[in-house]
Design a protein around this motif. Sequence first.
Motif, PDB file in Angstrom:
ATOM      1  N   GLU A  83     -24.188   8.287  10.812  1.00  0.00           N
ATOM      2  CA  GLU A  83     -24.965   7.898  11.826  1.00  0.00           C
ATOM      3  C   GLU A  83     -25.648   6.565  11.426  1.00  0.00           C
ATOM      4  OE1 GLU A  83     -28.134  10.616  12.234  1.00  0.00           O
ATOM      5  OE2 GLU A  83     -26.623  12.331  13.169  1.00  0.00           O
ATOM      6  N   GLU A  84     -25.122   6.207  10.138  1.00  0.00           N
ATOM      7  CA  GLU A  84     -25.946   4.874   9.697  1.00  0.00           C
ATOM      8  C   GLU A  84     -27.452   5.084   9.243  1.00  0.00           C
ATOM      9  OE1 GLU A  84     -24.924   1.473  11.735  1.00  0.00           O
ATOM     10  OE2 GLU A  84     -22.732   1.672  11.894  1.00  0.00           O
ATOM     11  N   ASN A  85     -27.850   4.376   8.300  1.00  0.00           N
ATOM     12  CA  ASN A  85     -29.166   4.260   7.989  1.00  0.00           C
ATOM     13  C   ASN A  85     -29.999   3.271   8.638  1.00  0.00           C
ATOM     14  OD1 ASN A  85     -29.403   6.633   6.102  1.00  0.00           O
ATOM     15  ND2 ASN A  85     -28.475   5.404   4.306  1.00  0.00           N
ATOM     16  N   PRO A  86     -31.414   3.405   8.904  1.00  0.00           N
ATOM     17  CA  PRO A  86     -32.002   2.098   9.495  1.00  0.00           C
ATOM     18  C   PRO A  86     -32.076   0.933   8.557  1.00  0.00           C
ATOM     19  CG  PRO A  86     -33.338   4.366   9.762  1.00  0.00           C
ATOM     20  CD  PRO A  86     -32.132   4.551   8.711  1.00  0.00           C
ATOM     21  N   SER A  87     -32.066  -0.174   9.161  1.00  0.00           N
ATOM     22  CA  SER A  87     -32.050  -1.279   7.992  1.00  0.00           C
ATOM     23  C   SER A  87     -33.446  -1.792   8.035  1.00  0.00           C
ATOM     24  CB  SER A  87     -30.913  -2.241   8.479  1.00  0.00           C
ATOM     25  OG  SER A  87     -29.767  -1.516   8.495  1.00  0.00           O
ATOM     26  N   ILE A  88     -33.872  -2.505   7.159  1.00  0.00           N
ATOM     27  CA  ILE A  88     -35.170  -3.357   7.136  1.00  0.00           C
ATOM     28  C   ILE A  88     -34.762  -4.756   7.280  1.00  0.00           C
ATOM     29  CG2 ILE A  88     -37.302  -3.962   5.815  1.00  0.00           C
ATOM     30  CD1 ILE A  88     -37.203  -1.176   4.491  1.00  0.00           C
ATOM     31  N   LEU A  89     -35.003  -5.247   8.030  1.00  0.00           N
ATOM     32  CA  LEU A  89     -35.049  -6.718   8.722  1.00  0.00           C
ATOM     33  C   LEU A  89     -35.848  -7.734   8.211  1.00  0.00           C
ATOM     34  CD1 LEU A  89     -33.134  -6.327  12.246  1.00  0.00           C
ATOM     35  CD2 LEU A  89     -32.131  -6.224   9.985  1.00  0.00           C
ATOM     36  N   ILE A  90     -37.208  -7.120   8.448  1.00  0.00           N
ATOM     37  CA  ILE A  90     -38.385  -7.859   7.827  1.00  0.00           C
ATOM     38  C   ILE A  90     -39.071  -6.989   6.879  1.00  0.00           C
ATOM     39  CG2 ILE A  90     -40.511  -9.103   8.369  1.00  0.00           C
ATOM     40  CD1 ILE A  90     -39.569 -10.222  10.755  1.00  0.00           C
ATOM     41  N   ARG A  91     -39.190  -7.626   5.630  1.00  0.00           N
ATOM     42  CA  ARG A  91     -40.054  -6.871   4.583  1.00  0.00           C
ATOM     43  C   ARG A  91     -41.110  -7.836   3.998  1.00  0.00           C
ATOM     44  NH1 ARG A  91     -37.559  -2.775   1.214  1.00  0.00           N
ATOM     45  NH2 ARG A  91     -35.521  -3.458   2.026  1.00  0.00           N
ATOM     46  N   LYS A  92     -42.438  -7.242   4.181  1.00  0.00           N
ATOM     47  CA  LYS A  92     -43.503  -8.058   3.817  1.00  0.00           C
ATOM     48  C   LYS A  92     -43.467  -9.276   4.278  1.00  0.00           C
ATOM     49  CE  LYS A  92     -43.969  -5.443  -0.691  1.00  0.00           C
ATOM     50  NZ  LYS A  92     -44.282  -5.429  -1.801  1.00  0.00           N
ATOM     51  N   GLY A  93     -43.211  -9.506   5.805  1.00  0.00           N
ATOM     52  CA  GLY A  93     -43.322 -10.650   6.229  1.00  0.00           C
ATOM     53  C   GLY A  93     -42.196 -11.555   6.255  1.00  0.00           C
ATOM     54  N   LYS A  94     -41.287 -11.301   5.300  1.00  0.00           N
ATOM     55  CA  LYS A  94     -40.126 -12.117   5.102  1.00  0.00           C
ATOM     56  C   LYS A  94     -38.753 -11.615   5.803  1.00  0.00           C
ATOM     57  CE  LYS A  94     -41.986 -15.144   2.278  1.00  0.00           C
ATOM     58  NZ  LYS A  94     -42.301 -16.793   2.893  1.00  0.00           N
ATOM     59  N   ILE A  95     -37.915 -12.507   6.424  1.00  0.00           N
ATOM     60  CA  ILE A  95     -36.659 -11.974   6.979  1.00  0.00           C
ATOM     61  C   ILE A  95     -35.768 -11.777   5.968  1.00  0.00           C
ATOM     62  CG2 ILE A  95     -34.823 -12.682   8.584  1.00  0.00           C
ATOM     63  CD1 ILE A  95     -36.873 -14.631   9.994  1.00  0.00           C
ATOM     64  N   ASP A  96     -34.975 -10.691   6.095  1.00  0.00           N
ATOM     65  CA  ASP A  96     -33.971 -10.245   5.158  1.00  0.00           C
ATOM     66  C   ASP A  96     -32.594 -10.884   5.735  1.00  0.00           C
ATOM     67  OD1 ASP A  96     -31.847  -9.236   3.603  1.00  0.00           O
ATOM     68  OD2 ASP A  96     -33.223  -7.784   2.795  1.00  0.00           O
ATOM     69  N   ARG A  97     -32.083 -11.992   5.378  1.00  0.00           N
ATOM     70  CA  ARG A  97     -31.057 -12.607   5.966  1.00  0.00           C
ATOM     71  C   ARG A  97     -29.699 -11.971   5.566  1.00  0.00           C
ATOM     72  NH1 ARG A  97     -27.637 -17.177   4.254  1.00  0.00           N
ATOM     73  NH2 ARG A  97     -26.809 -18.303   6.295  1.00  0.00           N
ATOM     74  N   ASN A  98     -29.677 -11.384   4.536  1.00  0.00           N
ATOM     75  CA  ASN A  98     -28.483 -10.646   4.197  1.00  0.00           C
ATOM     76  C   ASN A  98     -28.493  -9.136   5.131  1.00  0.00           C
ATOM     77  OD1 ASN A  98     -27.688 -12.335   1.832  1.00  0.00           O
ATOM     78  ND2 ASN A  98     -29.226 -11.020   0.514  1.00  0.00           N
ATOM     79  N   GLU A  99     -29.742  -8.543   5.477  1.00  0.00           N
ATOM     80  CA  GLU A  99     -29.660  -7.525   6.355  1.00  0.00           C
ATOM     81  C   GLU A  99     -29.137  -7.983   7.716  1.00  0.00           C
ATOM     82  OE1 GLU A  99     -29.917  -4.009   5.989  1.00  0.00           O
ATOM     83  OE2 GLU A  99     -29.853  -4.704   4.073  1.00  0.00           O
ATOM     84  N   LEU A 100     -29.718  -9.025   8.143  1.00  0.00           N
ATOM     85  CA  LEU A 100     -29.160  -9.631   9.436  1.00  0.00           C
ATOM     86  C   LEU A 100     -27.565  -9.550   9.409  1.00  0.00           C
ATOM     87  CD1 LEU A 100     -31.613 -12.262  10.304  1.00  0.00           C
ATOM     88  CD2 LEU A 100     -31.624 -10.185  11.215  1.00  0.00           C
ATOM     89  N   LYS A 101     -27.096 -10.606   8.371  1.00  0.00           N
ATOM     90  CA  LYS A 101     -25.644 -10.574   8.473  1.00  0.00           C
ATOM     91  C   LYS A 101     -24.891  -9.212   8.423  1.00  0.00           C
ATOM     92  CE  LYS A 101     -25.027 -15.110   6.219  1.00  0.00           C
ATOM     93  NZ  LYS A 101     -24.470 -15.708   5.000  1.00  0.00           N
ATOM     94  N   LYS A 102     -25.453  -8.273   7.699  1.00  0.00           N
ATOM     95  CA  LYS A 102     -24.977  -7.045   7.290  1.00  0.00           C
ATOM     96  C   LYS A 102     -25.004  -6.112   8.970  1.00  0.00           C
ATOM     97  CE  LYS A 102     -25.699  -2.620   5.075  1.00  0.00           C
ATOM     98  NZ  LYS A 102     -26.586  -1.894   4.217  1.00  0.00           N
ATOM     99  N   ASN A 103     -25.852  -6.580   9.409  1.00  0.00           N
ATOM    100  CA  ASN A 103     -25.791  -5.782  11.138  1.00  0.00           C
ATOM    101  C   ASN A 103     -25.574  -6.629  12.015  1.00  0.00           C
ATOM    102  OD1 ASN A 103     -27.336  -3.246  10.512  1.00  0.00           O
ATOM    103  ND2 ASN A 103     -28.473  -4.166   9.191  1.00  0.00           N
ATOM    104  N   LYS A 104     -24.553  -7.711  11.831  1.00  0.00           N
ATOM    105  CA  LYS A 104     -23.915  -8.695  12.468  1.00  0.00           C
ATOM    106  C   LYS A 104     -25.072  -9.392  13.830  1.00  0.00           C
ATOM    107  CE  LYS A 104     -19.750  -7.539  11.049  1.00  0.00           C
ATOM    108  NZ  LYS A 104     -20.641  -6.527  10.009  1.00  0.00           N
TER     109      LYS A 104
END
Length: 227
Positions: free
Chosen positions: A90-111
């Motif tokens: 089912e895939e786990n949820p991904s945190i795209l912004i953490r403490k106000g900062k964009i997680d670029r690696n998570e964006l890439k991971k989720n295309k």
Amino acid sequence: MHMIHTAIELIVGFIALFIIMKILGKRQLSQITPFDFISALVLGELLGNAIYDKETDILHVLFAMSLWGLLMFVIELITQKFMKTRALLEENPSILIRKGKIDRNELKKNKLDINEFLNLLRQKDVFSIREIEYVILESDGKISILKKSDYTTPTRKDLNLPAKPVYLPITLISDGVVLWDNVRASGFNENWLKAQLEAQNIKKFEDVFYAEWLEDDGLFIQPFEKK
């Protein structure tokens, strides 16, 4: 006779499909994962192809649908009983912004690129990243947003404060690329932008992952994370 045969297969297939959906249980469209969606499409395709294939009898239709329905049911059962399988199926949820900062690696991971991400935020009535503390990309592709305390209720109206003008944030830098048309439309130039970056110890435009200008709140800058 052929039309009667097709009608019988359609009726039987419809009843079988109805029973399978009942067994699999009720799920809202917002709860359907990509795997569920594709599985349902395949089930419908099996029924459609089997009905209009002259060489396929009704027993083959029922067998194919029953087997695929059973596989879907087993997958649902596994994810309910064994928590560790949920990340795979089912895939786990991904945190795209953490403490106000964009997680670029998570964006890439989720295309997702930054423009697609901003589009998702605007669909949630969020027009500026600076308002956000956390963003979670759910398994169904939708996002959940937790705003910073300064941007949550109560509203200015609740506090009887005078209304403020509303401004649209303007993206100035995206993925290290300066959007010069936006810079000029905001009334600025290259020297101003360089000075703003230097004030935050950023030497090159290419070092900035995202930057936006908001009329009453200034410039928001997020550099690339150092590896």
